[in-house]
Write a protein that holds these residues in place. Structure first.
Motif, PDB file in Angstrom:
ATOM      1  N   ASP A 186      37.258  34.815  40.835  1.00 36.99           N
ATOM      2  CA  ASP A 186      37.889  36.137  40.957  1.00 36.99           C
ATOM      3  C   ASP A 186      38.176  36.479  42.418  1.00 36.99           C
ATOM      4  O   ASP A 186      39.208  37.072  42.739  1.00 36.99           O
ATOM      5  CB  ASP A 186      36.996  37.216  40.328  1.00 36.99           C
ATOM      6  N   TYR A 187      37.275  36.107  43.298  1.00 34.30           N
ATOM      7  CA  TYR A 187      37.527  36.322  44.718  1.00 34.30           C
ATOM      8  C   TYR A 187      38.693  35.447  45.194  1.00 34.30           C
ATOM      9  O   TYR A 187      39.551  35.876  45.949  1.00 34.30           O
ATOM     10  CB  TYR A 187      36.282  35.984  45.542  1.00 34.30           C
ATOM     11  N   ARG A 188      38.683  34.233  44.744  1.00 34.21           N
ATOM     12  CA  ARG A 188      39.737  33.297  45.157  1.00 34.21           C
ATOM     13  C   ARG A 188      41.118  33.829  44.752  1.00 34.21           C
ATOM     14  O   ARG A 188      42.067  33.790  45.521  1.00 34.21           O
ATOM     15  CB  ARG A 188      39.477  31.945  44.494  1.00 34.21           C
TER      16      ARG A 188
ATOM     17  N   LYS B  44      41.880  36.920  44.130  1.00 34.74           N
ATOM     18  CA  LYS B  44      42.178  38.125  44.918  1.00 34.74           C
ATOM     19  C   LYS B  44      42.687  37.736  46.301  1.00 34.74           C
ATOM     20  O   LYS B  44      43.698  38.272  46.786  1.00 34.74           O
ATOM     21  CB  LYS B  44      40.910  38.975  45.056  1.00 34.74           C
ATOM     22  N   GLN B  45      41.963  36.838  46.955  1.00 30.53           N
ATOM     23  CA  GLN B  45      42.334  36.428  48.309  1.00 30.53           C
ATOM     24  C   GLN B  45      43.731  35.807  48.333  1.00 30.53           C
ATOM     25  O   GLN B  45      44.428  35.880  49.346  1.00 30.53           O
ATOM     26  CB  GLN B  45      41.310  35.415  48.842  1.00 30.53           C
ATOM     27  N   ALA B  46      44.112  35.219  47.223  1.00 31.11           N
ATOM     28  CA  ALA B  46      45.424  34.596  47.133  1.00 31.11           C
ATOM     29  C   ALA B  46      46.533  35.613  46.893  1.00 31.11           C
ATOM     30  O   ALA B  46      47.705  35.252  46.875  1.00 31.11           O
ATOM     31  CB  ALA B  46      45.422  33.557  46.015  1.00 31.11           C
ATOM     32  N   GLY B  47      46.176  36.874  46.725  1.00 34.29           N
ATOM     33  CA  GLY B  47      47.196  37.878  46.419  1.00 34.29           C
ATOM     34  C   GLY B  47      47.737  37.717  45.009  1.00 34.29           C
ATOM     35  O   GLY B  47      48.885  38.050  44.730  1.00 34.29           O
ATOM     36  N   GLN B  48      46.916  37.175  44.122  1.00 32.91           N
ATOM     37  CA  GLN B  48      47.354  36.888  42.760  1.00 32.91           C
ATOM     38  C   GLN B  48      46.739  37.844  41.743  1.00 32.91           C
ATOM     39  O   GLN B  48      46.863  37.614  40.536  1.00 32.91           O
ATOM     40  CB  GLN B  48      47.003  35.434  42.384  1.00 32.91           C
ATOM     41  N   VAL B  49      46.066  38.884  42.217  1.00 34.06           N
ATOM     42  CA  VAL B  49      45.529  39.882  41.295  1.00 34.06           C
ATOM     43  C   VAL B  49      46.454  41.088  41.285  1.00 34.06           C
ATOM     44  O   VAL B  49      46.689  41.702  42.320  1.00 34.06           O
ATOM     45  CB  VAL B  49      44.104  40.310  41.710  1.00 34.06           C
ATOM     46  N   TYR B  50      47.007  41.388  40.126  1.00 30.44           N
ATOM     47  CA  TYR B  50      47.816  42.606  39.964  1.00 30.44           C
ATOM     48  C   TYR B  50      46.897  43.822  40.022  1.00 30.44           C
ATOM     49  O   TYR B  50      45.839  43.817  39.396  1.00 30.44           O
ATOM     50  CB  TYR B  50      48.467  42.612  38.588  1.00 30.44           C
TER      51      TYR B  50
END
Lengths: 347, 347, 347, 347
Positions: free
Chosen positions: A226-228, A230-236
């Protein structure tokens, strides 16, 4: 008559409807919403995997690259077919996300490699020095880049080799629905029951707007994911709309209906091409047709507006047959196939 | 009564409609479609920047982090406010995408830093040894994380300092619409005319599903950005749906209407809170209210279902006033504000 | 009788002496010392390149990987031979340092590729979509991994192709001295005069303790390199000792004397092997011999303590000839060559 | 009279001798040599840690950054003092190697932070959302950047807090010898017995040419570290020379003798400065003196060639006292200290 790719087509009406249906009112952000909860549960159920961790992202490149980063250190060796999307078509996103992992391409007919080739490559990596990097994971694509499919026993044979070496098996399922439909297989039988550890379950090519599911059958492998993401800018922030797409696809079996439709169109196209004097380069097992077309047939089709890719983007020699890729989708209409075949036959 | 964030609300009906409107037929993938062409042109026009390069991505974190990677080498120093989203709230995505750039936080009242503080920091970075990294870029947020706004002359003063040191100025405009609305400013005047080099123009917080525009006013700065975006897994194959959202927002000035609505609600909320015995921590200039609430007012509101964040997630001492953040959006209704104010007043 | 690699041998006495000679007193750290200044100047002079930027690092992997990061973005395509050290033997350090660049291997006889193969590969990369990444640089190894050498005109032909596509040419010169000695060439003629843009000039394999020079013939290409090297942890605080090694090598032509010695030993070894019934896989042009040895000769040599690598680490079939790599160095003694040849001949 | 840093001085003669002593003959590359084996064993013995994994690298930045990458994912939070070398002086190498980890600086007097501050920071990180990243590791520097030391019980208190949160404790021991000497402590008592999980044991600042040891007390934490080091270009092919330096330092207690010498010089310098009308900013506990010097004393010293850094590189106001950092080393001579003190006293 657009057979360029399954991603040139739009969004299935039921998927669009699902976006409207979840639009009312305030909901928690970043996945803390009931739609996401429901969608994740639906995929666990579909795959008969009650403990799996299910997460949604918007693109197939993101799904695959995040999984590579999750399963491989920067110094890892990732085994895949030489035609694999992660190796050929993602602008080295797996290398970027993993910070340097080496994609080791394996050859093999019809877009597939077998357990012997895999075992040999793993053995080399294991025997190698620090210079060679460390064996990290195995990735297969199903349906493959050549529109063929690995059946459950083929998957299991590869999984056995991977697991014996302590490596997890990833399945890039950008066209997973087409593989399931083509094989008449069961999603669980084709994945975790055959030894797949992580599945990227494609939505976009099968009627979604932009949505893929990443499924970790063993929750321990999802640690930190989940952090990964998020860090990738892939969480809406408005995650419900990502989840709603994927939920719409599994409700009432829509995903499989759409894939069967696409596959049927490809099968008909393949048969028609053979009747029209063309030949198939590989068998049609999902929603792609790789064919050799007589030069005049090809020219006629193009002249009348048929859209598809020359394979390898090679300019054919004048008068020589050309190799083409034709992709069908949930949105391919009967009459488009008919029209193309008519053109090819010169009817 | 949900004031937790502007991203807890749904998608504006006109944005949803735009998704349906562009759904028909096959279109080129990865941006080679007429909707994307139209949407990019619309933003160039809106910003009176005919040469600008406009690209769309789905999340604000992706927009900001990609820009940091575009403008800073791995050894760069990125100057920003200590409260900046890129520094505090993106799981170090800018460090990840840039492969190690150092975010150098500047302090300053009300979420803003001034030209003197910036000049001093840049001077230190310039005088420093290799150990300190190299000055790379300046980033400001407008509206800020404290709901305040940099006006055009404030932006220009910072841009002057940045440019004198050869550094580009980035504006994180996740709430750019709210800044423009709050300032009564002009989008061009607030950006490139004041010296902004790259703008992230937010859509998601202002009624889109998941869409942001990245705008390079100097096309030379966008060199290679399309590859970067692709490698990041941030390019939709069905790009039309990303573009359609952003296009819907600028047609007929929807973006500004929505931002004005949100800002008006915040203004009314702020005034009501003061009348109810609370106090404002910073002036309300956009769509966020930072306020000190009497303990009993807060407890009453929470007990009746009002949703909002305690600032800094600190547990208040019993009986003491609490500091809260209240965010309004395009979807905040008059009656929600009335209800909350009634609760706070104990009416 | 150790022919395993040129790095199994020690440090030349003059290099060791140079470490002692610069040991007295305090000097500026991180390169701000007179030894570094002198050594950098010496390499500019040796290469007849008064404007070149010269920097020292301790390992060849660091030198190559830092150059890849300097010349290629994360989404770049780096063209090299399929046997190149950067592709095969550096644990994907170039991918790590560049954050994802794609090494595109070219094939070609004797460890070399020609201008036609390069032009074709570049053309493909240029025609490709975002999926393929962007053409970034070309890297050749001289002497090659097969112990052969690109002469000045061969280098020039490759440089022409690279430059026409706007790509810089890198030469991995871990065995640059052996190439210069083997070709009887001039360092300038073999590098910048033939179009090389960046040279890694090896010291370690040629008698240094651990030292390589990175030479940017166009100073503009070195922009930021000092920060990059620092961030990589590749800057010695006591830089004088790195510089002193490289300085010792160029004084009085030591580097070339050592390389000639190593090459001569390889030449003699190659000739002797042919006389002993073995055959050469590629011509001996520098300090490596790739040969097919009769099974019994190989077994005799091994049994008597000769150390060398089977090529590709393959176990030969019993009784079959084996392919071996034999590397000579500045420290290889006449009698070692004689002894090995005696063993192979069964004398 | 150079007190700029401990790295401006040369290499101790015994270390240079050790390089010569291991120079004879061929040895395995990349660490497969008897010197490396002996040196690794010597450090395990010194630290009374028979299971520890010991590896050598050339620079402190490499040692620290590799450890950060080993212990933290890209989305990790690394807690350290705001003056820490990893945060302030390594050109964001830890962010680069870890691919984005966030250095979270803690404040605290005399270069140290205490368990309460650490616990509070960890609690915040744990309570935070995905936006904040995930708690990953704690790093302390001993001796600190202010020349003070954490004693065993102070280390243990921090380790307890870290371990309760599941986080490993790293000690940056670039001046570990000075800490051991200053505290009169035992290397084991100050590290693993107090809860340190990974130690960077500095050699360069203490008489080596360029050598540091990275010591994982729990071998499981070193998994993959050899690949990581290789990929970073930090593995010497002629590894024996790296090992020989570190071996020379521990033989006959040389490391401790040298550190005691440096510390004694600093102590004498500090006392002399106080007698000369200056004042100490922090107590002298290792080999650094931070002092306020009267303006005229400072000017006199500088005019006569004394070399040292103004702290924070600030230009002092005319006539005002200046804050300086003075570093002593194994090579600082009695007469240099005397001369400087004479100058400061105006004798």
């Amino acid at each position: 008559m657009n057979f360029a790719s399954d991603n040139v087509h739009g969004v299935h009406p039921k998927v669009l409807q699902a976006l409207s249906d979840c639009n009312e009112g305030a909901m928690g952000s970043y996945g803390a919403d009931p739609v996401t909860v429901r969608a994740e549960a639906a995929y666990r159920e579909l795959l008969d995997a009650p403990d799996a961790v299910v997460r949604f992202v918007a693109t197939g490149t993101a799904a695959n690259a995040l999984v590579c980063a999750q399963l491989s250190p920067s110094f890892g060796r990732i085994y895949c077919h030489e035609s694999a999307h992660i190796h050929r078509d993602e602008c080295s996103a797996p290398e970027f996300y993993s910070h340097g992992a080496k994609l080791v391409p394996l050859s093999g007919a019809q877009g597939k490699f077998g357990p012997a080739a895999l075992a040999e490559a793993i053995r080399f990596g294991k025997a190698g020095s620090l210079n060679d990097g460390r064996n990290a994971m195995v990735s297969i694509t199903n349906a493959t880049e050549w529109g063929t499919c690995y059946g459950p026993s083929e998957v299991a044979a590869l999984a056995t080799v991977a697991h014996e070496a302590g490596l997890p098996l990833h399945m890039d399922g950008a066209r997973f629905a087409n593989a399931v439909a083509g094989l008449g297989s069961d999603p669980a039988a084709l994945t975790w029951q055959a030894g797949v550890d992580v599945l990227c379950f494609g939505g976009t090519k099968n009627g979604a707007l932009a949505a893929e599911a990443v499924i970790f059958f063993d929750p321990a492998r999802a640690d930190g994911f989940d952090y990964r993401r998020k860090q990738a800018g892939q969480v809406y922030s408005k995650q419900r709309y990502l989840a709603a797409q994927m939920l719409a696809l599994v409700e009432d079996g829509l995903w499989l209906d759409l894939a069967r439709h696409a596959n049927a169109a490809a099968t008909r196209l393949g048969q028609g091409i053979e009747q029209a004097g063309g030949s198939l380069v590989v068998p049609v097992e999902a929603n792609e047709v790789f064919a050799r077309l007589p030069s005049d047939a090809h020219e006629r089709a193009r002249a009348h507006g048929a859209v598809y890719h020359l394979w390898q983007d090679e300019l054919p020699a004048p008068g020589e047959p050309v190799t083409v890729r034709l992709v069908t989708s949930w949105a391919t209409r009967e009459d488009e196939v008919t029209d193309l075949l008519d053109l090819l036959r010169g009817a």
